[in-house]
Design a protein around this motif. Structure first.
Motif, PDB file in Angstrom:
ATOM      1  N   SER A 183       0.813  -1.237  -0.209  1.00 22.52           N
ATOM      2  CA  SER A 183      -0.105  -0.078  -0.027  1.00 22.52           C
ATOM      3  C   SER A 183       0.975   0.970   0.262  1.00 22.52           C
ATOM      4  O   SER A 183       0.578   2.428  -0.306  1.00 22.52           O
ATOM      5  CB  SER A 183      -0.968  -0.024   1.186  1.00 22.52           C
ATOM      6  N   LEU A 184       1.960   1.329   0.428  1.00 26.11           N
ATOM      7  CA  LEU A 184       2.923   2.270   0.912  1.00 26.11           C
ATOM      8  C   LEU A 184       4.114   2.596  -0.312  1.00 26.11           C
ATOM      9  O   LEU A 184       4.293   3.810  -0.215  1.00 26.11           O
ATOM     10  CB  LEU A 184       3.401   2.254   2.082  1.00 26.11           C
ATOM     11  N   TYR A 185       4.613   1.583  -0.893  1.00 21.72           N
ATOM     12  CA  TYR A 185       5.473   1.708  -1.698  1.00 21.72           C
ATOM     13  C   TYR A 185       5.379   0.953  -3.101  1.00 21.72           C
ATOM     14  O   TYR A 185       4.662  -0.127  -3.266  1.00 21.72           O
ATOM     15  CB  TYR A 185       6.760   0.977  -1.080  1.00 21.72           C
ATOM     16  N   GLY A 186       5.752   1.781  -4.074  1.00 21.49           N
ATOM     17  CA  GLY A 186       5.936   1.043  -5.639  1.00 21.49           C
ATOM     18  C   GLY A 186       7.067   0.010  -5.607  1.00 21.49           C
ATOM     19  O   GLY A 186       7.796  -0.110  -4.849  1.00 21.49           O
ATOM     20  N   TRP A 187       6.976  -0.512  -6.896  1.00 26.77           N
ATOM     21  CA  TRP A 187       7.634  -1.726  -7.124  1.00 26.77           C
ATOM     22  C   TRP A 187       9.279  -1.572  -7.084  1.00 26.77           C
ATOM     23  O   TRP A 187      10.027  -2.190  -6.816  1.00 26.77           O
ATOM     24  CB  TRP A 187       7.236  -2.483  -8.324  1.00 26.77           C
ATOM     25  N   ASN A 188       9.434  -0.262  -7.548  1.00 31.13           N
ATOM     26  CA  ASN A 188      10.676   0.151  -7.911  1.00 31.13           C
ATOM     27  C   ASN A 188      11.477   0.534  -6.706  1.00 31.13           C
ATOM     28  O   ASN A 188      12.630   1.050  -6.758  1.00 31.13           O
ATOM     29  CB  ASN A 188      11.061   1.045  -8.987  1.00 31.13           C
ATOM     30  N   GLU A 189      10.847   1.032  -5.600  1.00 31.57           N
ATOM     31  CA  GLU A 189      11.263   1.343  -4.610  1.00 31.57           C
ATOM     32  C   GLU A 189      11.868   0.422  -3.705  1.00 31.57           C
ATOM     33  O   GLU A 189      11.287  -0.566  -3.329  1.00 31.57           O
ATOM     34  CB  GLU A 189      10.170   2.109  -3.821  1.00 31.57           C
ATOM     35  N   ALA A 190      13.117   0.821  -3.313  1.00 28.46           N
ATOM     36  CA  ALA A 190      13.900   0.035  -2.418  1.00 28.46           C
ATOM     37  C   ALA A 190      13.034   0.257  -0.979  1.00 28.46           C
ATOM     38  O   ALA A 190      12.731   1.231  -0.202  1.00 28.46           O
ATOM     39  CB  ALA A 190      15.304   0.169  -2.269  1.00 28.46           C
ATOM     40  N   ILE A 191      12.665  -1.109  -0.341  1.00 28.83           N
ATOM     41  CA  ILE A 191      12.093  -1.099   1.136  1.00 28.83           C
ATOM     42  C   ILE A 191      13.077  -1.646   1.961  1.00 28.83           C
ATOM     43  O   ILE A 191      13.425  -2.891   2.000  1.00 28.83           O
ATOM     44  CB  ILE A 191      10.972  -1.791   1.076  1.00 28.83           C
ATOM     45  N   GLU A 192      13.496  -0.867   2.945  1.00 22.25           N
ATOM     46  CA  GLU A 192      14.272  -1.421   4.002  1.00 22.25           C
ATOM     47  C   GLU A 192      13.362  -2.539   4.991  1.00 22.25           C
ATOM     48  O   GLU A 192      12.357  -2.410   4.956  1.00 22.25           O
ATOM     49  CB  GLU A 192      14.617  -0.233   4.991  1.00 22.25           C
ATOM     50  N   SER A 193      13.846  -3.545   5.577  1.00 24.10           N
ATOM     51  CA  SER A 193      13.303  -4.736   6.048  1.00 24.10           C
ATOM     52  C   SER A 193      12.250  -4.364   7.187  1.00 24.10           C
ATOM     53  O   SER A 193      11.286  -4.898   7.470  1.00 24.10           O
ATOM     54  CB  SER A 193      14.247  -5.926   6.385  1.00 24.10           C
ATOM     55  N   ASN A 194      12.688  -3.273   7.917  1.00 18.24           N
ATOM     56  CA  ASN A 194      11.962  -2.850   9.143  1.00 18.24           C
ATOM     57  C   ASN A 194      11.370  -1.512   8.804  1.00 18.24           C
ATOM     58  O   ASN A 194      10.821  -0.955   9.928  1.00 18.24           O
ATOM     59  CB  ASN A 194      13.183  -2.686  10.357  1.00 18.24           C
ATOM     60  N   VAL A 195      11.162  -1.016   7.641  1.00 20.07           N
ATOM     61  CA  VAL A 195      10.692   0.106   7.507  1.00 20.07           C
ATOM     62  C   VAL A 195       9.112   0.142   8.016  1.00 20.07           C
ATOM     63  O   VAL A 195       8.631   1.225   8.589  1.00 20.07           O
ATOM     64  CB  VAL A 195      10.422   0.495   6.008  1.00 20.07           C
ATOM     65  N   ILE A 196       8.217  -0.686   8.004  1.00 25.52           N
ATOM     66  CA  ILE A 196       6.790  -0.482   8.371  1.00 25.52           C
ATOM     67  C   ILE A 196       6.913  -0.501  10.093  1.00 25.52           C
ATOM     68  O   ILE A 196       6.111   0.276  10.663  1.00 25.52           O
ATOM     69  CB  ILE A 196       6.058  -1.945   8.009  1.00 25.52           C
TER      70      ILE A 196
END
Ligand code: CA
Length: 226
Positions: A183-196
């Motif tokens: 819901s918060l991030y697009g496919w191309n965005e790098a997501i840190e494992s603990n961001v949520i």
């Protein structure tokens, strides 16, 4: 705000990703109908992939846009769909609109007009979602992007706001980490494992620890009304 662009023409696709990006939209772009169906079916919120709006070309490889649209509406998804197509016969427009398209734009079109139509559809969508979501002493206003706790305005970052809005829109529903990331991030965005967890931590700091309830091993849901 995440939009799904379904367009097989590379030049149009690239210019739309760039042009809409300039206005702050995050555009996920797929180039055939089957990929679009997969992206949309992947969603949790009414089977719309978590997108705020879909820009859908009609003539596509592997599965045509009309069939993608019919599948989406068969799942009762209310996500706004703007069809972009070279087909400008009246019968085509009628068929597209009757299949559940919210608006229709014929190629070639001006980027400025597309942007205006997107704004219009999103405005309508926001209005339909009722102006304010009330949860005890907490009020989330999706139109103004405002949060008030016991009548005091609380400043949230866009991500914090999005997370709170996702949770409060469906009280009682537990959201997994993957669903919240989607819901918060697009496919191309790098997501840190603990961001949520980080976003949940800051929302709790601003609105009280009880505002978000953790269901161990499953996910999170909105807590008891403050
Ligand atoms: Ca096409």
């Amino acid at each position: 705000m995440r939009l799904l662009l379904v367009e097989d023409d590379r030049m149009i696709g690239e210019s739309l990703v760039r042009g809409l990006g300039d206005d702050g939209y995050h555009v996920d772009w797929v180039r055939d109908g089957a990929a679009a169906s997969a992206a949309l079916a992947n969603g949790h919120a009414g089977g719309d992939g978590g997108f705020a709006l879909v820009l859908l070309d009609w003539g596509l490889p592997r599965q045509d846009g009309l069939s993608v649209l019919k599948e989406l509406r068969a799942r009762h998804s209310l996500v706004p769909v703007l069809m972009i197509t070279a087909r400008d016969a009246v019968s085509d427009r009628i068929e597209g609109l009757d299949a559940g398209a919210d608006d229709y734009l014929v190629k070639p079109f001006a980027l400025a007009e597309l942007k205006a139509r997107i704004r219009s559809l999103l405005r309508r969508q926001e209005a339909r979602a009722t102006a304010e979501i009330v949860h005890g002493g907490l009020v989330v206003d999706p139109v103004r992007h405002e949060v008030r706790l016991h009548d005091n305005r609380v400043a949230l970052t866009p991500r914090e706001f999005s997370l709170l809005r996702v949770l409060i829109s469906r009280p009682g529903v537990i959201h997994s980490r993957a669903q919240l990331e989607q819901s918060l991030y697009g496919w191309n965005e790098a997501i840190e494992s603990n961001v949520i967890e980080v976003i949940i931590h800051t929302v709790r700091r601003k609105l009280g620890a009880a505002i978000i309830e953790n269901v161990r091993g499953v996910g999170w849901r909105i807590g008891q009304a403050p």
